[in-house]
Structures are given as structure tokens and as C-alpha cells.
Design a protein around this motif. Structure first.
Motif, PDB file in Angstrom:
ATOM      1  N   GLU A 219       0.664  -1.198   0.057  1.00  0.00           N
ATOM      2  CA  GLU A 219      -0.049  -0.040  -0.133  1.00  0.00           C
ATOM      3  C   GLU A 219       0.916   1.331  -0.091  1.00  0.00           C
ATOM      4  N   SER A 220       2.206   1.136   0.265  1.00  0.00           N
ATOM      5  CA  SER A 220       2.883   2.439   0.333  1.00  0.00           C
ATOM      6  C   SER A 220       4.085   2.183  -0.974  1.00  0.00           C
ATOM      7  N   ARG A 221       4.310   3.221  -1.567  1.00  0.00           N
ATOM      8  CA  ARG A 221       5.329   3.198  -2.658  1.00  0.00           C
ATOM      9  C   ARG A 221       6.833   3.018  -2.306  1.00  0.00           C
ATOM     10  N   THR A 222       7.015   4.087  -0.990  1.00  0.00           N
ATOM     11  CA  THR A 222       8.188   4.330  -0.709  1.00  0.00           C
ATOM     12  C   THR A 222       8.368   3.987   0.751  1.00  0.00           C
ATOM     13  N   ALA A 223       9.726   3.912   1.168  1.00  0.00           N
ATOM     14  CA  ALA A 223      10.187   3.274   2.557  1.00  0.00           C
ATOM     15  C   ALA A 223       9.639   4.745   3.441  1.00  0.00           C
ATOM     16  N   GLU A 224       9.575   5.743   3.030  1.00  0.00           N
ATOM     17  CA  GLU A 224       9.366   7.012   3.661  1.00  0.00           C
ATOM     18  C   GLU A 224       7.866   7.037   4.267  1.00  0.00           C
ATOM     19  N   GLU A 225       7.222   6.624   3.131  1.00  0.00           N
ATOM     20  CA  GLU A 225       5.561   6.426   3.346  1.00  0.00           C
ATOM     21  C   GLU A 225       5.302   5.485   4.536  1.00  0.00           C
ATOM     22  N   ILE A 226       5.942   4.316   4.391  1.00  0.00           N
ATOM     23  CA  ILE A 226       6.021   3.376   5.418  1.00  0.00           C
ATOM     24  C   ILE A 226       6.231   3.804   6.829  1.00  0.00           C
ATOM     25  N   CYS A 227       7.558   4.457   6.947  1.00  0.00           N
ATOM     26  CA  CYS A 227       7.691   5.161   8.230  1.00  0.00           C
ATOM     27  C   CYS A 227       6.785   6.145   8.798  1.00  0.00           C
ATOM     28  N   GLU A 228       6.142   7.048   7.929  1.00  0.00           N
ATOM     29  CA  GLU A 228       5.088   8.039   8.174  1.00  0.00           C
ATOM     30  C   GLU A 228       3.933   7.238   8.690  1.00  0.00           C
ATOM     31  N   SER A 229       3.530   6.308   8.407  1.00  0.00           N
ATOM     32  CA  SER A 229       2.360   5.667   8.980  1.00  0.00           C
ATOM     33  C   SER A 229       2.470   4.599   9.877  1.00  0.00           C
ATOM     34  N   SER A 230       3.760   4.397  10.263  1.00  0.00           N
ATOM     35  CA  SER A 230       3.957   3.283  11.380  1.00  0.00           C
ATOM     36  C   SER A 230       4.231   3.587  12.562  1.00  0.00           C
ATOM     37  N   SER A 231       3.834   2.955  13.716  1.00  0.00           N
ATOM     38  CA  SER A 231       4.196   3.266  15.070  1.00  0.00           C
ATOM     39  C   SER A 231       5.150   2.401  15.289  1.00  0.00           C
ATOM     40  N   LYS A 232       5.427   1.156  14.779  1.00  0.00           N
ATOM     41  CA  LYS A 232       6.368   0.238  14.961  1.00  0.00           C
ATOM     42  C   LYS A 232       6.909  -0.202  13.821  1.00  0.00           C
ATOM     43  N   MET A 233       8.208  -0.528  13.813  1.00  0.00           N
ATOM     44  CA  MET A 233       9.132  -1.041  12.650  1.00  0.00           C
ATOM     45  C   MET A 233       9.915  -2.046  12.939  1.00  0.00           C
ATOM     46  N   ILE A 234       9.712  -3.017  12.309  1.00  0.00           N
ATOM     47  CA  ILE A 234      10.855  -4.171  12.105  1.00  0.00           C
ATOM     48  C   ILE A 234      11.598  -4.282  10.999  1.00  0.00           C
ATOM     49  N   THR A 235      12.814  -3.940  11.266  1.00  0.00           N
ATOM     50  CA  THR A 235      13.958  -3.872  10.275  1.00  0.00           C
ATOM     51  C   THR A 235      14.642  -5.237  10.155  1.00  0.00           C
ATOM     52  N   PHE A 236      14.508  -5.947   9.119  1.00  0.00           N
ATOM     53  CA  PHE A 236      15.004  -7.362   9.018  1.00  0.00           C
ATOM     54  C   PHE A 236      16.529  -7.218   8.568  1.00  0.00           C
ATOM     55  N   ASP A 259      18.105  -6.989  17.716  1.00  0.00           N
ATOM     56  CA  ASP A 259      17.643  -7.205  19.035  1.00  0.00           C
ATOM     57  C   ASP A 259      17.233  -8.702  19.125  1.00  0.00           C
ATOM     58  N   PHE A 260      16.768  -9.377  17.719  1.00  0.00           N
ATOM     59  CA  PHE A 260      16.218 -10.761  18.015  1.00  0.00           C
ATOM     60  C   PHE A 260      16.758 -11.284  16.550  1.00  0.00           C
ATOM     61  N   ALA A 261      17.012 -12.625  16.794  1.00  0.00           N
ATOM     62  CA  ALA A 261      17.314 -13.410  15.542  1.00  0.00           C
ATOM     63  C   ALA A 261      16.318 -14.186  15.236  1.00  0.00           C
ATOM     64  N   MET A 262      15.826 -14.552  13.659  1.00  0.00           N
ATOM     65  CA  MET A 262      14.798 -15.230  13.168  1.00  0.00           C
ATOM     66  C   MET A 262      15.709 -16.634  12.552  1.00  0.00           C
ATOM     67  N   PHE A 340       8.274 -14.573  25.215  1.00  0.00           N
ATOM     68  CA  PHE A 340       9.607 -14.648  24.551  1.00  0.00           C
ATOM     69  C   PHE A 340      10.781 -13.371  25.269  1.00  0.00           C
ATOM     70  N   THR A 341      10.477 -12.462  25.567  1.00  0.00           N
ATOM     71  CA  THR A 341      11.440 -11.225  26.053  1.00  0.00           C
ATOM     72  C   THR A 341      11.565 -11.407  27.498  1.00  0.00           C
ATOM     73  N   LEU A 367       5.177 -10.692  15.646  1.00  0.00           N
ATOM     74  CA  LEU A 367       6.026  -9.255  15.542  1.00  0.00           C
ATOM     75  C   LEU A 367       5.203  -8.217  15.702  1.00  0.00           C
ATOM     76  N   ASN A 368       3.953  -8.078  15.685  1.00  0.00           N
ATOM     77  CA  ASN A 368       3.354  -6.658  16.054  1.00  0.00           C
ATOM     78  C   ASN A 368       3.400  -6.574  17.596  1.00  0.00           C
ATOM     79  N   ILE A 369       3.018  -7.554  18.228  1.00  0.00           N
ATOM     80  CA  ILE A 369       3.270  -7.554  19.665  1.00  0.00           C
ATOM     81  C   ILE A 369       4.643  -7.522  20.587  1.00  0.00           C
ATOM     82  N   LEU A 370       5.509  -8.177  20.006  1.00  0.00           N
ATOM     83  CA  LEU A 370       6.842  -8.287  20.177  1.00  0.00           C
ATOM     84  C   LEU A 370       7.385  -7.048  20.825  1.00  0.00           C
ATOM     85  N   PRO A 371       7.744  -7.049  22.012  1.00  0.00           N
ATOM     86  CA  PRO A 371       8.039  -5.781  22.738  1.00  0.00           C
ATOM     87  C   PRO A 371       9.556  -5.481  22.698  1.00  0.00           C
TER      88      PRO A 371
END
Length: 586
Positions: A219-236, A259-262, A340-341, A367-371
Motif C-alpha cells: 500500500e506504500s510506494r516508498t520507505a518514507e511512506e511506510i515510516c510515516e504511517s508506522s508506530s512500530k518498525m521491524i528492520t530485517f 535485538d532478535f534473531a529469526m 519470549f522477552t 512481530l506486532n506484539i513483540l516488545p
């Protein structure tokens, strides 16, 4: 009874009179009247157990408490309604639960947050009582000025286990076609596209908004749009799975501070190749790990269950001492994220498919709930220290100049700030000025401790920079060393580990060959033994921190430890002279 009746508490709200009475006089009265003390504590307990029709003062108090909990949780908190502090499931009736959720929503709106009902369960006491419910609610701040919660997850696993394909499905929002279409956007080099194997470190982002909804490139074309719409970001952090790229994988684990490993395991091949090695590396560096069993669409159910049992046996071995937890429904995903934490031994296991999408939503819920691992207090303490930025990547960008990428270990970095970078091969630090800052491919004016970003350095000569350098505040007066001592544990060695042995040392973003100068109190080491060892870098000095985690390897030889002592440059020179004299004598 007459004393209690005549006391100002009678006839009106207990909480309202606490505002009038001083704290000391209130406590004195409660100690003199144990019966009233019991009633008062029970009253407070019931107020916290449910949030039904609170007074205006009580509502303001609850909103303040919620704001504090959001600050401690770095922007998110989980409320349990109908549960006592000791974990007893009391439950609330349907009207009380609806009223409590309504009050919680009002509280969240007041502090600029949204609520998401994670799960709701019924509790049956007996036939004479009505059915009661308990609920868990996620409260998350609405994003403002890019201050979203950012978690880094390193992706490990054997080659062809489906790591890049899984990340492509998560971040692009489209399922794979079974032939690797989802992973094409993640590759950085032509040979990666041709072979389908990752050989470098790449970064992908997955966002969640304040309502817990996924925000990605669908739904977002750029990473900037994702950052603007997100309260939590997972960087893989997508790492290489092939054994010949092991040094790149280790660099990603030590330098980028995940922070974590998958750990991704293919269901049809099971634990194969570098799977055990990657699991051991994450455990040696004390990175919390969860496991994803992929490609379940290619196997019968029995094959998947056999792979899960194989993983459970490995995790329960004495060297791991983990408690596997197979996630099979949304309720399990919520429980796994919370435990987990809290417990280092819990290891969630997911079984999913990137082609059919089976159980993919369970991983998203997790991933949404992971503190976060660190709270706001630890974050503030790091921000109050002097600036220290680790240089992990170096680029030359047209019309921008030299750009460095890395992680801010401590302090705060702003546009226009003047820092020093080093050490050079001669052991010097050079002055520079930070131009613009980009975080997750979008502009950022202030960088805080623990965040990864790229910094533009203008026309600074790129040839003077290398991976492993640090950019620090001039006030820090950084010290460098050619020799250091480390307390180590030898994980594996074919014969004996002794003086003169050369290994590749990984400390943070530092990666360099070092020679073993001496072993204190011992002549040699064997597998499983501990010692304090002095290392000497063979090429150039490095900047190290006391207590930093250390990992060294050479062929099948592997060991871990931490930096125990840094030898000052003068002592380094003296030791080098003694070393040269010994060589001449021999």
C-alpha cells in the motif's frame, strides 16, 4: 464504627478525600484502623481490576498511569483486564468488560494512542455464576515526528531455506509463486539474482500502525511512506546462508546489534548445513532467537512434524537449554510474544508457507506484539552519553559525496554536528562534519542511541575510511589499542590452542586478524576450557570498548568471550619491542 462514621471518608468518595488529606495523616489513620485499611486496599484493587465509570479524578489518574506505561514500553503497553496482579483469572461480566474497554479507549485517545483487542477469553466458574471474561489489549502511540519503535531482527538459516523469500512476502505483501519471485527485490547483486543465493547483507522494513495493522510496500510506494504511517518498525537484516559467506553473517550479527534473531529452517530438509552453526552463533552472542519452519506446502504433515521434533531435541540439549513453544493459533502467538522477552529460555517455533500463506498471519501477530528488550530508562541513559557511531558501510553517492552507514551506539547525533572518525592505520582520528541524516531511507534530523542510519559527510575523502571505524565526539578523547586481553571460552578446536595461533576476531563492527600473544596461567587450551588471552592485531590499531562481546574463528576453531583489558599505546610499543627481541633471540 462511630469513629469511622465521623471520619471525613464517610458519605463520599474515598479517592476524593485522599486529595484533601495529607499522605502522612492518611497513612497514620489507616494503620490505626486495620479494618478500614482492608476495605481501602480492596477498593483500589477493584479499581485496577476493572475500569468501570471512573470519576474524573480517577480517569485523569489512569490516563497519567497509561502515559507512564507507554513511556516505559517505548510507545506501547499491554493491559490485562480481569486479571489480578498475582495472575489469578477473576474475569468481568459482559457489561463491565464493555465499560472497561470504553474507558481504556478514552484514556488512549487522551494520550494520543490507539487500542487493539488482542484476545478475549471466557471463564466459567460454576452454574450459579454468570460467565466472566478476561481481555488483553495492546495500547500503542500514534506515530509523531518519526519517533516510532524500531526493532532489528537478524535472519539466519541454511542456504535455500527460504529466508529471502519469506522477507519478500512479508515486506511486499504478495505471496511467492514457488519459483522465487518474492525474493528478487531483496537482492543487491547480479550474481545473487542468477544463483538465488544471498551473499551480502540487505535490509528490509515491515511496519505496524497504531491499530496493529501491517504497513508494507503493498500500500506504500516508498520507505518514507511506510515510516510515516508506522508506530512500530521491524528492520530485517537478511544474512547469507552459505558457509563461504560465514564471515559476512558473523559481521551482521556482531556489528548491527540485532535485538532478535529469526532462524529459518526448511521443512523438507530439516536441520542441515549451517543451521546448527547459525543457532550457536546467536546463542553465543546472547541474541534471543525464534524459529520459522518454512516450505510446509512442499511436505506431508508428517515430514513437518518430524522437522519440528528434530528442532525440539536440539533446543532441549544441555548446550542450548531452551524450551520450545510451537505456535499453532493466534492465542499461542500472543502468549509467545509476551513470554519470549520475559524468559531467555523460551523459543517460539512457527510452521508456515510463503507460497500458500499458511500460518503467515501468526508470525505477523507475533512481530506486532513483540516488545523491545530495553526500556525507556536504559535508552535515556545511553542518550546522555557522548556520541559514538559505528561505521559499517561506506558509499559514494552522486551529488551527495561520501556516505557512511551504521548504528549509533550512544549519545545523540544531529545534522551539522562535528565529530572525529578513526582510528586510521597510523592510529589518528580525523575531524569531519555530519551533513544530512537518513533513517530507513527517509530524512531524519536527529539520530538517537540504538538507531541505525546513513550519514552524509560531503566531500570527505572516502579512501580515508574503512569498515570498523567509529565516529565519536571530540570530547570523548578516544583511546585505541593494538593489543588487548579477553576472557574467552574455546568452543571448538581440533587440537590445542596456544601462543602464536592466528584467528579472525569479531568485536562489534571490528573484524581483523589477531595473533595470540600469551595465555595467562596456561600453556595451551582445549575445547571447552577457559582462559584470559592476550591478542595483538596484525594490521592496524582498533577502537574497542571494555566488556564488549568477542567472537573469534579460524577454520573449525571457534571461541567467544569479552574484552577484559585494553593495553595503552605505550604498553603496546613496549610489548612489540619485547616480541621483536624474542624473535631475534630465537
Amino acid at each position: 464504627a462511630s469513629k469511622i462514621h465521623n471520619y471525613p471518608f464517610s458519605g463520599c468518595s474515598c479517592v476524593d478525600h485522599i486529595r484533601v488529606l495529607s499522605f502522612v495523616s492518611c497513612m497514620e489513620f489507616l494503620f490505626e484502623h486495620p479494618i478500614l485499611t482492608f476495605i481501602f486496599l480492596l477498593y483500589l484493587f477493584l479499581l485496577q481490576l476493572k475500569l468501570v465509570n471512573p470519576t474524573q479524578y480517577r480517569f485523569e489518574h489512569l490516563a497519567t498511569q497509561l502515559k507512564w506505561r507507554l513511556q516505559e514500553g517505548r510507545g506501547e503497553a499491554v493491559y490485562q483486564i480481569g486479571v489480578e496482579d498475582n495472575g489469578l483469572l477473576v474475569g468481568l461480566t459482559e457489561p463491565d468488560m464493555k465499560a472497561s474497554l470504553k474507558t481504556l479507549k478514552r484514556m488512549a485517545e487522551k494520550v494520543g494512542a490507539d487500542i487493539t483487542l488482542l484476545r478475549e477469553r471466557e471463564i466459567d466458574y460454576d452454574s450459579d455464576r454468570n460467565t466472566r471474561k478476561i481481555a488483553e489489549v495492546l495500547v500503542r502511540k500514534v506515530p509523531d515526528d518519526q519517533q516510532f519503535l524500531d526493532l532489528r531482527v537478524a535472519v539466519l538459516g541454511n542456504v535455500d531455506s527460504g529466508k529471502s523469500t519469506l522477507l519478500g512476502v512479508l515486506t511486499q505483501g504478495e505471496l511467492d509463486n514457488g519459483r522465487g519471485r518474492a525474493r528478487l527485490n531483496l537482492f543487491r547483486h547480479l550474481h545473487e539474482i542468477q544463483t538465488g543465493r544471498t551473499s551480502s547483507i540487505s535490509f528490509e522494513i515491515l511496519g505496524f500502525n497504531s491499530r496493529g495493522e501491517v504497513v508494507n510496500y503493498s500500500e506504500s510506494r516508498t520507505a518514507e511512506e511506510i515510516c510515516e504511517s508506522s508506530s512500530k518498525m521491524i528492520t530485517f537484516i537478511d544474512l547469507a546462508g552459505h558457509h563461504k559467506y560465514l564471515k559476512t553473517t558473523i559481521f551482521g550479527l556482531t556489528s548491527y546489534c540485532p535485538d532478535f534473531a529469526m532462524l529459518v529452517v526448511s521443512a523438507n530438509t530439516g536441520i542441515a548445513g549451517t543451521t546448527r552453526e547459525h543457532l550457536g552463533l546467536a546463542m553465543a552472542l546472547k541474541v534471543p532467537i525464534f524459529i520459522v519452519v518454512s516450505k510446509v506446502d512442499l511436505c506431508f504433515r508428517g515430514t513437518v512434524e518430524r522437522t519440528v521434533r528434530q528442532l525440539e531435541r536440539v533446543l532441549k540439549q544441555p548446550g542450548c537449554n531452551k524450551v520450545p513453544m510451537v505456535v499453532s493459533n493466534p492465542d499461542d502467538a500472543v502468549t509467545a510474544a509476551q513470554q519470549f522477552t520475559q524468559s531467555a529460555c523460551i523459543t517460539p517455533i512457527f510452521t508456515l508457507s510463503s507460497v500458500s500463506g499458511e500460518s503467515l498471519d501468526l508470525l505477523k501477530v507475533f512481530l506486532n506484539i513483540l516488545p523491545p528488550l530495553s526500556n525507556s530508562k536504559e535508552q535515556e541513559e545511553l542518550m546522555q552519553q557522548l556520541t559514538e557511531f559505528q561505521v559499517d558501510e561506506i558509499y559514494s553517492v552522486p551529488d551527495v559525496g561520501t556516505v557512511v552507514g551504521g548504528t549509533l551506539y550512544s549519545g545523540v547525533c544531529r545534522e551539522g554536528e562535528r565529530l572525529v572518525v578513526g582510528p586510521t592505520d597510523e592510529g589518528r582520528f580525523l575531524r569531519l562534519k555530519v551533513g544530512s541524516i537518513q533513517r530507513n531511507r527517509s530524512a531524519c534530523r536527529v539520530l538517537r542511541a540504538g538507531q541505525a542510519a546513513t550519514l552524509a559527510l560531503g566531500n570527505f575523502d572516502r579512501s580515508l575510511l574503512r569498515k570498523g571505524m567509529v565516529m565519536v565526539s571530540p570530547k570523548m578523547n578516544p583511546t585505541i589499542c593494538c593489543q588487548f586481553e579477553a576472557a574467552i571460552v574455546l568452543l571448538f578446536h581440533a587440537k590445542t590452542f596456544r601462543r602464536g595461533f592466528q584467528v579472525t576476531v569479531h568485536v562489534g563492527n571490528v573484524r581483523q586478524t589477531a595473533t595470540v600473544e600469551c595465555l595467562h596461567g596456561k600453556d595451551e587450551l582445549r575445547t571447552g576450557e577457559r582462559a584470559v588471552v592476550r591478542f595483538r592485531f596484525i594490521k592496524h590499531p582498533e577502537y574497542l570498548r571494555l566488556g564488549a562481546k568477542l567472537l573469534f574463528r579460524e577454520g573449525v576453531t571457534k571461541g567467544i568471550g569479552h574484552v577484559a583489558r585494553l593495553l595503552p599505546p605505550s604498553q603496546n610499543q613496549d610489548q612489540n619491542q619485547i616480541h621483536d627481541q624474542n624473535l631475534q633471540e630465537h
